[in-house]
Write an enzyme that holds these catalytic residues in place. Structure first.
Site, PDB file in Angstrom:
ATOM      1  N   GLY A  59      47.660  27.795 -98.130  1.00 38.87           N
ATOM      2  CA  GLY A  59      46.378  27.592 -97.459  1.00 38.87           C
ATOM      3  C   GLY A  59      45.676  26.350 -97.951  1.00 38.87           C
ATOM      4  O   GLY A  59      45.866  25.931 -99.093  1.00 38.87           O
ATOM      5  N   SER A  64      39.070  23.773-101.100  1.00 37.62           N
ATOM      6  CA  SER A  64      40.093  24.302-101.998  1.00 37.62           C
ATOM      7  C   SER A  64      41.460  24.324-101.339  1.00 37.62           C
ATOM      8  O   SER A  64      41.585  24.152-100.123  1.00 37.62           O
ATOM      9  CB  SER A  64      39.720  25.721-102.434  1.00 37.62           C
ATOM     10  OG  SER A  64      39.689  26.579-101.301  1.00 37.62           O
ATOM     11  N   SER A  65      42.472  24.531-102.171  1.00 39.11           N
ATOM     12  CA  SER A  65      43.840  24.757-101.711  1.00 39.11           C
ATOM     13  C   SER A  65      44.350  26.014-102.395  1.00 39.11           C
ATOM     14  O   SER A  65      43.993  26.296-103.541  1.00 39.11           O
ATOM     15  CB  SER A  65      44.736  23.561-102.061  1.00 39.11           C
ATOM     16  OG  SER A  65      44.311  22.396-101.385  1.00 39.11           O
ATOM     17  N   VAL A  66      45.186  26.787-101.693  1.00 37.16           N
ATOM     18  CA  VAL A  66      45.691  28.042-102.226  1.00 37.16           C
ATOM     19  C   VAL A  66      47.216  27.991-102.287  1.00 37.16           C
ATOM     20  O   VAL A  66      47.872  27.560-101.337  1.00 37.16           O
ATOM     21  CB  VAL A  66      45.237  29.245-101.378  1.00 37.16           C
ATOM     22  CG1 VAL A  66      45.722  30.550-101.994  1.00 37.16           C
ATOM     23  CG2 VAL A  66      43.717  29.260-101.238  1.00 37.16           C
ATOM     24  N   LYS A  84      44.029  29.647-106.457  1.00 36.43           N
ATOM     25  CA  LYS A  84      43.080  28.863-105.668  1.00 36.43           C
ATOM     26  C   LYS A  84      42.591  27.690-106.504  1.00 36.43           C
ATOM     27  O   LYS A  84      41.911  27.869-107.511  1.00 36.43           O
ATOM     28  CB  LYS A  84      41.895  29.729-105.229  1.00 36.43           C
ATOM     29  CG  LYS A  84      40.883  28.987-104.362  1.00 36.43           C
ATOM     30  CD  LYS A  84      39.791  29.921-103.871  1.00 36.43           C
ATOM     31  CE  LYS A  84      38.789  29.188-102.976  1.00 36.43           C
ATOM     32  NZ  LYS A  84      37.733  30.089-102.464  1.00 36.43           N
ATOM     33  N   ASP A 171      30.966  33.269 -94.202  1.00 36.39           N
ATOM     34  CA  ASP A 171      32.140  32.759 -93.479  1.00 36.39           C
ATOM     35  C   ASP A 171      33.100  33.900 -93.150  1.00 36.39           C
ATOM     36  O   ASP A 171      34.313  33.801 -93.384  1.00 36.39           O
ATOM     37  CB  ASP A 171      32.843  31.688 -94.325  1.00 36.39           C
ATOM     38  CG  ASP A 171      33.758  30.798 -93.485  1.00 36.39           C
ATOM     39  OD1 ASP A 171      33.602  30.776 -92.243  1.00 36.39           O
ATOM     40  OD2 ASP A 171      34.629  30.124 -94.058  1.00 36.39           O
TER      41      ASP A 171
END
Length: 505
Positions: A59, A64-66, A84, A171
């Site tokens: 993701g 952020s990036s997961v 994360k 969100d």
């Protein structure tokens, strides 16, 4: 950490270098870009090398990036975990607040918890349990009605949990509510945009909110305004069109975000007249005058003299509540319930995304096509907003709308030969509806779409309970999509709704 995870540099694992290279051999099947991202993450937070094997990137968002990784447990087993990586530019208070949300509210009632956290300088990695989950879009039109009921029940459990702690998620959407269909497991994730209510139990959310307000006041000149308007306050009220400029003509129903100022030679410098100077000049404007710049390409002195409004607009387009779209400064947990209502609307109609607007003005117009213009205008008044609409748009019956779109309505039940099956990844509103157009044309498009080939065809043998949706489902949907946040149903109330009468809390 050492008590739970077995480090690759322990005596039992002397070949740290081999393990490290093994990671990269596994990543050989990944794209060069993702492989490079993983390498950079190992370099930025070297502690990860001793603990995790990062498998892939699962993701990526704005903040952020997961990554999916495995950790070696002392029992000898491997456990999948989600890493994360927060972008280094994230404010430390915001990062700390997200962590506190996970540690205080997470870990139960379908709210994602946190296992560990690593930091090296300004790089932060949050380690969470990994939940294998299905893509909402892939399973949307194969879900039975009972599965949808269970899905919404578990979503409300998660929202009740975080709202109890005074957390506004901001969100809520399918991609942030992970769902393992086989195991019937759920997890509300991503608190990167979360804010606190006035009585929040998350202390850091109070601090982060104050920090956000300070930043808003400092950067008010570039603050995004309601409906995504560009900043036209660079011209004084005495600005007149000259021979070197011309204005693009606008229709009565204007998309204010698409206004453009065209010059024959060069674009007029926005530094010509500062916001401060324009507002200072406009401040002498008598307060009893009415605005005369509506539907024009200029900002009058009356509008310039008004105080700029600062309100949160975070969230995903299509899921924002009316009070967010109109920039209401007081936003509560009710905005999460509206977003949950949009998720429910997609599930009942079989359409995702249901709303797909390019800007806040179009998004509000699309809401009107379903909930009605008079109702929207009246609701806006309750939270101090004035909404103008050039025509009266009636509210639609939610059952009729959803049944037509899903294809379970009697007028939409056709043979497979007559109506081709429609994919479920289309917005319920046609793509053309996303473009700035007169509201009347938008309504006509929606009606023709519902009555024509846009309806999903379903055989009676494949109904999966969709031919027996009770009235309670649409009553709950109506209460979730209440345009007035003050009377909108809460998560606690939703769980007690007759729609879930035989489900255990």
């Amino acid at each position: 950490m050492e008590a739970v995870l077995r480090s690759h540099c322990d005596e039992q694992h002397p070949h740290q270098a081999e393990d490290f290279h093994g990671k990269h051999e596994e990543n050989g099947r990944l794209s060069a870009g993702i492989k490079k991202d993983i390498e950079k993450l190992y370099e930025a937070v070297p502690q990860l090398v001793n603990v995790f094997k990062i498998k892939e990137k699962i993701g990526e968002g704005t903040f952020s990036s997961v990554y999916l990784a495995t950790a070696q447990l002392q029992t000898g087993h491997e456990e999948k975990m989600a890493l994360k990586h927060l972008i280094p530019t994230s404010h430390p208070l915001r990062t700390a607040a997200e962590l506190q949300c996970l540690t205080v509210a997470g870990g139960q009632d379908n709210v994602m918890g946190v296992k560990y956290c690593f930091r090296k300088n300004d790089h932060v990695v949050i380690v969470m349990p990994y939940l294998e989950h299905e893509s909402f879009l892939d399973i949307l039109n194969s879900l039975s009605f009972e599965e949808v009921r269970e899905y919404m029940f578990n979503l409300f459990k998660a929202l009740r949990r975080i709202h109890h702690f005074g957390i506004v998620h901001r969100d809520v959407k399918p991609s942030n509510f992970l769902y393992n269909r086989q195991l019937k497991q759920y997890a509300l994730v991503d608190f990167g945009l979360a804010q606190g209510t006035p009585d929040t139990k998350i202390e850091l959310l109070k601090t982060a909110h104050c920090e956000d307000q300070q930043e808003d006041s400092v950067h008010h000149s570039v603050q995004r305004s309601v409906f995504g308007e560009r900043n036209f306050n660079v011209y004084s009220s005495t600005y007149q069109e000259n021979s070197s400029t011309k204005l693009i003509k606008q229709s009565k129903m204007i998309d204010v975000s698409s206004r453009k100022l065209v010059t024959k030679k060069k674009i007029i410098s926005t530094k010509a007249v500062s916001n401060g100077a324009a507002r200072k000049a406009a401040s002498a404007c008598p307060s009893n005058l009415t605005c005369d710049c509506y539907a024009t390409d200029r900002v009058c002195s009356v509008c310039l003299s008004r105080c700029q409004q600062v309100a949160p607009r975070a969230g995903t387009p299509g899921f924002r509540a009316p009070e967010v779209l109109t920039k209401c400064p007081t936003q509560t947990t009710a905005i999460d319930m509206w977003s949950a209502g949009i998720v429910f609307l997609s599930l009942l109609s079989g359409r995702y995304p249901f709303y797909k607007a390019s800007d806040d003005l179009t998004a509000l117009a699309q809401i009107m096509t379903v909930r009605g213009s008079r109702e929207t205008i009246q609701a806006a008044k309750t939270f101090g907003k004035s909404v103008l609409c050039t025509q009266v748009v009636p509210a639609q019956n939610l059952r009729t709308l959803c049944e037509k779109l899903r294809g379970t309505h009697s007028s939409c039940m056709r043979s497979q030969d007559e109506v081709p099956s429609k994919a479920g990844n289309d917005s319920a509103l046609p793509d053309k509806l996303c473009a700035p157009e007169p509201l009347g044309k938008q309504i006509q498009q929606l009606k023709s779409f519902q009555e024509g080939d846009g309806a999903l065809e379903m055989k009676a043998t494949d109904m999966k309970g969709w031919d027996q949706v009770p009235d309670e489902a649409y009553d709950l949907l109506d209460k979730l999509l209440d345009l007035n946040p003050a009377t909108r149903i809460t998560a606690k109330e939703a769980l007690l709704h007759p729609f879930f009468k035989d489900m255990k809390l």
